[in-house]
Design an enzyme around this catalytic site. Structure first.
Site, mmCIF file in Angstrom:
data_model
loop_
_atom_site.group_PDB
_atom_site.id
_atom_site.type_symbol
_atom_site.label_atom_id
_atom_site.label_comp_id
_atom_site.label_asym_id
_atom_site.label_seq_id
_atom_site.Cartn_x
_atom_site.Cartn_y
_atom_site.Cartn_z
ATOM 1 N N TYR A 152 0.990 -1.231 -0.096
ATOM 2 C CA TYR A 152 0.009 0.173 0.045
ATOM 3 C C TYR A 152 0.983 1.291 0.045
ATOM 4 C CZ TYR A 152 -3.767 3.120 1.691
ATOM 5 O OH TYR A 152 -4.741 4.216 1.872
ATOM 6 N N LYS A 156 1.125 3.659 -3.116
ATOM 7 C CA LYS A 156 0.897 5.028 -3.137
ATOM 8 C C LYS A 156 1.970 5.877 -3.460
ATOM 9 C CE LYS A 156 -3.550 4.811 -1.837
ATOM 10 N NZ LYS A 156 -4.853 5.483 -2.499
HETATM 11 P P1 NAD Z 1 -12.750 2.044 0.617
HETATM 12 O O1 NAD Z 1 -11.995 0.786 0.677
HETATM 13 O O2 NAD Z 1 -13.828 2.241 1.225
HETATM 14 O O3 NAD Z 1 -13.039 2.611 -1.040
HETATM 15 C C1 NAD Z 1 -12.121 2.250 -1.809
HETATM 16 C C2 NAD Z 1 -13.000 1.942 -3.099
HETATM 17 O O4 NAD Z 1 -12.133 1.707 -4.393
HETATM 18 C C3 NAD Z 1 -13.817 0.684 -2.745
HETATM 19 O O5 NAD Z 1 -15.141 1.215 -3.261
HETATM 20 C C4 NAD Z 1 -13.476 -0.328 -3.499
HETATM 21 O O6 NAD Z 1 -14.179 -1.202 -4.194
HETATM 22 C C5 NAD Z 1 -12.668 0.555 -4.717
HETATM 23 N N1 NAD Z 1 -11.655 -0.247 -5.417
HETATM 24 C C6 NAD Z 1 -10.637 -0.905 -4.884
HETATM 25 N N2 NAD Z 1 -9.698 -1.375 -6.077
HETATM 26 C C7 NAD Z 1 -10.216 -0.858 -7.178
HETATM 27 C C8 NAD Z 1 -10.095 -1.271 -8.451
HETATM 28 N N3 NAD Z 1 -8.987 -2.114 -8.941
HETATM 29 N N4 NAD Z 1 -11.002 -0.652 -9.693
HETATM 30 C C9 NAD Z 1 -11.996 0.016 -9.338
HETATM 31 N N5 NAD Z 1 -12.437 0.272 -7.612
HETATM 32 C C10 NAD Z 1 -11.652 -0.163 -6.770
HETATM 33 O O7 NAD Z 1 -11.457 3.227 1.387
HETATM 34 P P2 NAD Z 1 -11.715 4.697 1.663
HETATM 35 O O8 NAD Z 1 -11.338 5.033 3.017
HETATM 36 O O9 NAD Z 1 -13.246 5.335 0.905
HETATM 37 O O10 NAD Z 1 -10.536 5.187 0.694
HETATM 38 C C11 NAD Z 1 -10.536 5.916 -0.570
HETATM 39 C C12 NAD Z 1 -9.301 6.321 -1.094
HETATM 40 O O11 NAD Z 1 -8.757 7.353 -0.101
HETATM 41 C C13 NAD Z 1 -8.188 5.054 -1.171
HETATM 42 O O12 NAD Z 1 -7.706 5.251 -2.188
HETATM 43 C C14 NAD Z 1 -7.767 5.085 0.055
HETATM 44 O O13 NAD Z 1 -6.070 4.748 -0.166
HETATM 45 C C15 NAD Z 1 -7.477 6.850 0.364
HETATM 46 N N6 NAD Z 1 -7.202 7.260 1.790
HETATM 47 C C16 NAD Z 1 -8.290 6.922 2.639
HETATM 48 C C17 NAD Z 1 -7.918 7.051 4.000
HETATM 49 C C18 NAD Z 1 -8.991 6.831 4.950
HETATM 50 O O14 NAD Z 1 -8.615 7.223 6.331
HETATM 51 N N7 NAD Z 1 -9.973 6.372 4.875
HETATM 52 C C19 NAD Z 1 -6.645 7.423 4.608
HETATM 53 C C20 NAD Z 1 -5.776 7.681 3.467
HETATM 54 C C21 NAD Z 1 -6.170 7.373 2.296
#
Ligand code: NAD
Ligand code: UDP
Length: 336
Positions: A152, A156
């Site tokens: 991850y 990223k």
């Molecule tokens: P989440 O897992 O709820 O959402 C991620 C979404 O991406 C899901 O709907 C999943 O089905 C979809 N997905 C995964 N792989 C995919 C692919 N190959 N093709 C199409 N869709 C795909 O996570 P989140 O918390 O909503 O995070 C959203 C983004 O923000 C992510 O990229 C995550 O890395 C980033 N992020 C989130 C946090 C947090 O605290 N929530 C912190 C840092 C970064």
């Protein structure tokens, strides 16, 4: 002067996930046409239930690694497609890396083709287990490239590198948001992250599971603040010179968080202590000076208030067992 708001066509990759579903809702409310693309690996159709009938909303089941053809005009692309919780991204680490590297490259190529602007959802994990505190964007980070979080963190980091290569080459206009721990409705009880784990454990009168001593810290941002920050960064007139941290600088130990959640979701059970996962960062807090000065953005929802909004949502979700079972949720393509 014409003050009519601009209506854009916006692709949200990962739009069925926790943050993505709130982002889709906010963009629709601003009058944009939104195409949500998701492979439903960790996202759920339930998260979109209030949006499916909206005339400006469309859902495409698709994987960013093998991008389906999109014939529409596209003005903006938000790339949120990646599993985000440690258990989810470590379940298939090679896939996580490929989603972030190949998937981001595919979306950048789409941005180039469509002349669209892309916002990359990067992460505080690019700082790894940081030796600088709080973390400013100029800190290059301290990441273990062969540990269990590497798929991850390094995925990223590679995605950020790709974004800036496209930008430097004049191939696409990009913005990179480094997102810090975010919480709120639409998280899943079983996704393994701290806020959802603790709330669901408290509501089920199970002991909260504290990993390690609980003295490690995180800084928690409520999801509406996060969405405001992401949109502000995307719509900023000038391309910022590098990534922008988006997060809430209020820093809490895991023990303090457990105590705050107990106040909103009282439980009779005492917490239990479990081993600390490998490479778990000890401290994390965003330096948000850049976001404040560039975007005029700062978080508005304090942690206690955000938890008071989040707990009732989980409480209701727990009444619908299928809705929180999460990853097995129905995943059929919806098109209009
Ligand atoms: P989440 O897992 O709820 O959402 C991620 C979404 O991406 C899901 O709907 C999943 O089905 C979809 N997905 C995964 N792989 C995919 C692919 N190959 N093709 C199409 N869709 C795909 O996570 P989140 O918390 O909503 O995070 C959203 C983004 O923000 C992510 O990229 C995550 O890395 C980033 N992020 C989130 C946090 C947090 O605290 N929530 C912190 C840092 C970064
Ligand atoms: N954590 C915990 N109990 C849990 C889940 C997580 O003590 O049930 C700890 C975890 O070890 C980490 C912090 O809470 O120190 C935040 O974990 P999370 O997975 O939410 O996010 P990340 O580690 O990616 O910041």
């Amino acid at each position: 002067m014409d003050m009519t708001p601009v209506s854009r066509t916006i692709l949200v990759a990962g739009g069925a996930g926790f943050i993505g579903s709130h982002l889709c809702e906010a963009l629709l409310a601003q009058g944009h046409k939104v195409i949500c693309m998701d492979n439903f690996q960790t996202g759920r159709r339930d998260n979109l239930s209030g949006l499916l009938d909206h005339p400006n909303f469309r859902v495409i089941k698709g994987d960013v690694e093998e991008l389906p053809e999109i014939r529409d005009r596209v003005d903006r692309i938000y790339n949120l497609a990646s599993p985000a919780s440690p258990p989810a991204y470590q379940a298939d680490p090679v896939r996580t890396m490929m989603t972030n590297v190949v998937g981001t490259n595919n979306l950048l190529a789409l941005a180039e083709k469509k002349g669209a602007r892309l916002l990359q959802a990067s992460t505080s994990e690019v700082y790894g287990d940081p030796e600088v505190h709080p973390q400013p964007e100029g800190y290059a980070g301290h990441v273990n490239c062969n540990g269990p979080r590497a798929c991850y963190d390094e995925g990223k980091r590679a995605a950020e590198a790709l974004c800036y290569d496209y930008l430097r080459a004049g191939r696409a206009e990009v913005r990179v948001a480094r997102i810090f721990n975010t919480y709120g409705p639409h998280m899943q009880c079983d996704d393994g992250r701290i806020v959802s784990n603790f709330i669901c454990q408290a509501l089920s009168d199970e002991p909260m599971t504290i990993y390690g001593s609980g003295e490690q810290t995180r800084s928690f941002c409520y999801v509406s603040d996060m969405v405001d920050g992401l949109i502000a960064l995307m719509e900023l007139g000038e391309t910022p010179d590098g990534p922008v941290n988006i997060g809430n600088p209020g820093e809490y130990t895991i023990l303090e968080l457990a105590e705050l959640i107990r106040r909103v979701a009282p439980t009779s059970k005492r917490p239990v202590f479990r081993p600390l996962p490998k490479d778990d960062p000890k401290r994390r807090r965003p330096d948000i000076a850049r976001a404040k000065s560039l975007l005029g953005w700062a978080p508005r929802v304090p942690l206690e208030e955000g938890l008071e909004k989040t707990v009732p949502w989980f409480s209701q979700a727990l009444q619908r067992p299928m809705a929180v079972a999460g990853r097995t949720a129905e995943t059929a393509e919806v098109t209009r």
